[in-house]
Structure formats: structure tokens, C-alpha cells
Scaffold this motif. Sequence first.
Motif, mmCIF file in Angstrom:
data_model
loop_
_atom_site.group_PDB
_atom_site.id
_atom_site.type_symbol
_atom_site.label_atom_id
_atom_site.label_comp_id
_atom_site.label_asym_id
_atom_site.label_seq_id
_atom_site.Cartn_x
_atom_site.Cartn_y
_atom_site.Cartn_z
ATOM 1 N N VAL A 1 32.554 -40.929 -28.592
ATOM 2 C CA VAL A 1 31.963 -40.516 -27.316
ATOM 3 C C VAL A 1 30.444 -40.532 -27.404
ATOM 4 O O VAL A 1 29.750 -40.991 -26.482
ATOM 5 C CB VAL A 1 32.472 -39.120 -26.915
ATOM 6 N N LEU A 2 29.891 -40.040 -28.519
ATOM 7 C CA LEU A 2 28.442 -40.042 -28.694
ATOM 8 C C LEU A 2 27.897 -41.464 -28.684
ATOM 9 O O LEU A 2 26.893 -41.753 -28.018
ATOM 10 C CB LEU A 2 28.066 -39.346 -30.001
ATOM 11 N N ALA B 1 40.306 -36.268 -36.759
ATOM 12 C CA ALA B 1 40.510 -36.943 -35.473
ATOM 13 C C ALA B 1 39.481 -36.492 -34.443
ATOM 14 O O ALA B 1 38.948 -37.309 -33.679
ATOM 15 C CB ALA B 1 41.931 -36.681 -34.963
ATOM 16 N N SER B 2 39.196 -35.196 -34.423
ATOM 17 C CA SER B 2 38.220 -34.666 -33.461
ATOM 18 C C SER B 2 36.820 -35.192 -33.744
ATOM 19 O O SER B 2 36.063 -35.527 -32.827
ATOM 20 C CB SER B 2 38.223 -33.134 -33.497
ATOM 21 N N LEU C 1 35.537 -34.340 -43.762
ATOM 22 C CA LEU C 1 35.471 -35.738 -44.180
ATOM 23 C C LEU C 1 35.428 -35.888 -45.697
ATOM 24 O O LEU C 1 35.568 -36.999 -46.211
ATOM 25 C CB LEU C 1 34.246 -36.422 -43.560
ATOM 26 N N ALA C 2 35.203 -34.788 -46.388
ATOM 27 C CA ALA C 2 35.094 -34.860 -47.847
ATOM 28 C C ALA C 2 36.445 -34.815 -48.535
ATOM 29 O O ALA C 2 36.544 -35.085 -49.736
ATOM 30 C CB ALA C 2 34.224 -33.712 -48.356
ATOM 31 N N ALA D 1 28.001 -29.827 -28.457
ATOM 32 C CA ALA D 1 29.365 -29.820 -28.978
ATOM 33 C C ALA D 1 29.446 -30.163 -30.461
ATOM 34 O O ALA D 1 30.502 -29.966 -31.078
ATOM 35 C CB ALA D 1 30.222 -30.809 -28.183
ATOM 36 N N PHE D 2 28.365 -30.671 -31.067
ATOM 37 C CA PHE D 2 28.480 -31.151 -32.443
ATOM 38 C C PHE D 2 28.901 -30.050 -33.418
ATOM 39 O O PHE D 2 29.786 -30.248 -34.254
ATOM 40 C CB PHE D 2 27.167 -31.769 -32.929
ATOM 41 N N VAL D 3 28.268 -28.899 -33.346
ATOM 42 C CA VAL D 3 28.553 -27.834 -34.321
ATOM 43 C C VAL D 3 30.011 -27.386 -34.251
ATOM 44 O O VAL D 3 30.689 -27.338 -35.289
ATOM 45 C CB VAL D 3 27.589 -26.653 -34.131
ATOM 46 N N PRO D 4 30.539 -27.058 -33.063
ATOM 47 C CA PRO D 4 31.972 -26.679 -33.055
ATOM 48 C C PRO D 4 32.903 -27.816 -33.456
ATOM 49 O O PRO D 4 33.904 -27.590 -34.151
ATOM 50 C CB PRO D 4 32.218 -26.240 -31.602
ATOM 51 N N VAL D 5 32.594 -29.035 -33.051
ATOM 52 C CA VAL D 5 33.455 -30.156 -33.412
ATOM 53 C C VAL D 5 33.415 -30.417 -34.910
ATOM 54 O O VAL D 5 34.433 -30.797 -35.518
ATOM 55 C CB VAL D 5 33.039 -31.425 -32.630
#
Length: 427
Positions: free
Chosen positions: A329-330, A321-322, A252-253, A311-315
Motif C-alpha cells: 500500500v505504501l 502478511a500485514s 521478519l527476523a 499506521a507503520f508503528v502498529p503494523v
Amino acid sequence: MTLNDNDRSIAAFAMLAHATVHWFELAIPIFLVVWLETFEISIAAAGVVVAAGYLLFGVGALPAGLLADRYGPKRLVLACLVGMSLSFATLALATSIYAIAVSLILWGITASVYHPAGLALISTGVEERGTVFAWHGIAGNLGIALGPFAAATLLLALDWRVVAVALAIPGALATLYGLRARFDPTAAVADDDGSATDGSSDALSAGEFVSNSRTLFAGPFLLVFAVVTVVGLYYRGVLTYLPELLNGLPALAVIEPPAALEELSLGDYFYVALLVAGMAGQYVAGKLTSRVSVARGLVVVFVGLAIIAVAFVPVSAMGIASILLYCTVLGFALFAIEPFYQEAVAVYTPPDGRGLSYGYTYLGMFGLGSLSIALGGFLLDHATMAALFATLAAIALLGAGIALKLLVGPAPGSESASTESTAAADD
């Protein structure tokens, strides 16, 4: 089914009040930056001042529930709107951080009234509870999004004292609307057994408070209270730190916001997307409460939240987009659980103790739930981001286990029926 006139009247009143509560709640952090500069205080000191108001927002829910059962929910909601508006307006008179603290404490006390009173009103006055709970939650999310947006936008052009007064105006308008609103607050339960409260009861003495509390926690409400506390732990734990975590993600940076919005980061926009998705989650879940047992719905959503936390860490290592999809979803799942636990209180408690029940509910949600803020900060400082989300997953699985016990337990009302049968046999 369509809402009848009484349902619509209660829904409009409760939705407006709910949006107003969160309008004020989420505007406070926007003022924090200004107060740091104006009063030249440390972040820690300012944090204590803000935390005092938020703490009372949760702790005050229990006595507010008692007052709702005694005086009736509409009176309490109107008092809440008046109190919040006046508290915010008095910020304009503050000459020190201590005066700010007094205003925020008064806001916390009066704001704490809303959830037990407003939800008691819906649970006893509305026939289509699931639908109204859903719209009620959506209104709250609108307040969550619009409050900080309005505060930040107005502060670009106006002094913060003027902005504080301006933000109090919607509260005053909501009060005027409430004074004109007409509805039957016991329409959904008045014909059941005559036990619905209309605010005329003079019960709730100290002894009866203890007795009513024992009765509540001797039944399935104990499990409902535990479920709501777990929801609060997950909710505060993830929402408190998610904006900061999102803003720190490399993916995002790489994109800079437009010059007109240079004070915001992409993570802030994703956070807004989460809140918008939460509105959809509340609506869908509210509709499902009339088709799916609340205990079953709680189990499903809790399991989903556990998976989402893991799932947060791998995403977070994936592309934009992911990450946006993850936030969507969260947000959907996080706010979808609200209609289910609100409906659980209505299903597993007697009508004449509904205010007390919702008082305990939001003591667990906003009071005990806030403990995860300290826990999350400790994990991020001394462990890793993965440890935080693993803990959140464990919390969600704990909630699923409690809800499963509620699902396989006696059907709602069976305890009371059994008690009545035993009493009749003894007679």
C-alpha cells in the motif's frame, strides 16, 4: 484513447532514458561496500563521496531546465545519457577515492539534466500526457529495481571495475536508440498560441532567468513547487530508512532466506515488493490524471500517505502478511503521487518555460527533499521510530494543505488570461 505515433515515439525515448538514469542511481550504493574495502576508508568518508554525486543530481536540475528551454529537450537527454555512461565507465580507471568522487560528481551533474528535459519533452510533445507520465514513471521504477540487482549479481563473479563498465553499456545503447528516434517535441502545444519552445530560443539571459522565475513564482507554480518539495521530503525520509527499519522488525527476523540468498534479509524482499507496487501506483494515477483534477488527486494521495505513516508503528508489531500488505500500500501511494505533481507542472506553467519549471521542480524534489535524510537520522538516533513516522505524517498533511489551496484557487490559465485581458484594456 490510444497513443498516436508521435506520443509513442516520445514515450519510448523518455522511458528508456528514465530507466537508465535510475539504473545508475541505485547501482551506486551497491559499489559502496566494495569501495570501503578497496580504498580502506571510513563509512563517513565514503558517504560524503556518494552524497556529493546525489546532491548535484538535485541541484543541477535548475540549470538543466534552463538549458532544456534554450537547446531543446532531446539534445539535453542525449547529452545526459552520454555523460552518465562515460562517468560510470571512468570508475574503472579510478585509483583512489578522490577519483571515485570525480566520477560520481560528473555523474550527478549529467544525470541532473534528465528530469527537467525529459518531462519538458513529454509535457510539450505528448497529447496523452497522463498515460505517458504513468508509463514513464513505471520505467523509472524498473531502473530503480534492476540497477542494484544487476550490480549485485555481476559483482558475484566479476571485478567491480569490469562491472562499472558493463553497467555503462545500457546507457550507450539508449544513446544510440535516441539518436535514431524521430518525433515532434512541441506537437501538443504548437497550435495553442505559438509559444512552445523548440530549442531555438536565445532567451534565458541572466535578466530573463530572473524575470521568468519571478513570473513562475508569482502564479500557482509557487504552490506546485511547495507540493513537490513536500513530496521529496516524504520520499527521501521514508525510503532512506525503511529497509533498515524493516530488517529490524521481529516479525521478519524469524524467517531465514534461502542459502543462495543469505546476504539478503526478508526486509529487502519486502522493499522490492514496495517498488513493484509503485509501478502499479504510477500507472493507475497516470490514468486518473485525465479524469481527476491534479490538485484534487494530490490532496487525496497526501492524506493517504499521512494515514499510512501513522499506521507503520502498529503494523510493525503485527505478522508478516500485514507488513507485506503495508509495504504494498505504501509503495502504491508513494509512487502514485508522481504523475499528479508532474501533470501539475504541465497544467500550471506556460509551454515556453516548461524546462525551467521542471528544473525548479526537481531542485525541490531531489535537492530540498534530501533535507529529510538528516532529519530522519536525527529522529532515529535521538528519538524513536514513532517520532520519525509522526513527522512524515505531518509532512504529508502539510502537502495536503498546500494542494487544497491549489484546488480552491483560480483555475489553471486564469491568471494568464486575466493578465492578457488587462494588457488589452490598457492598449
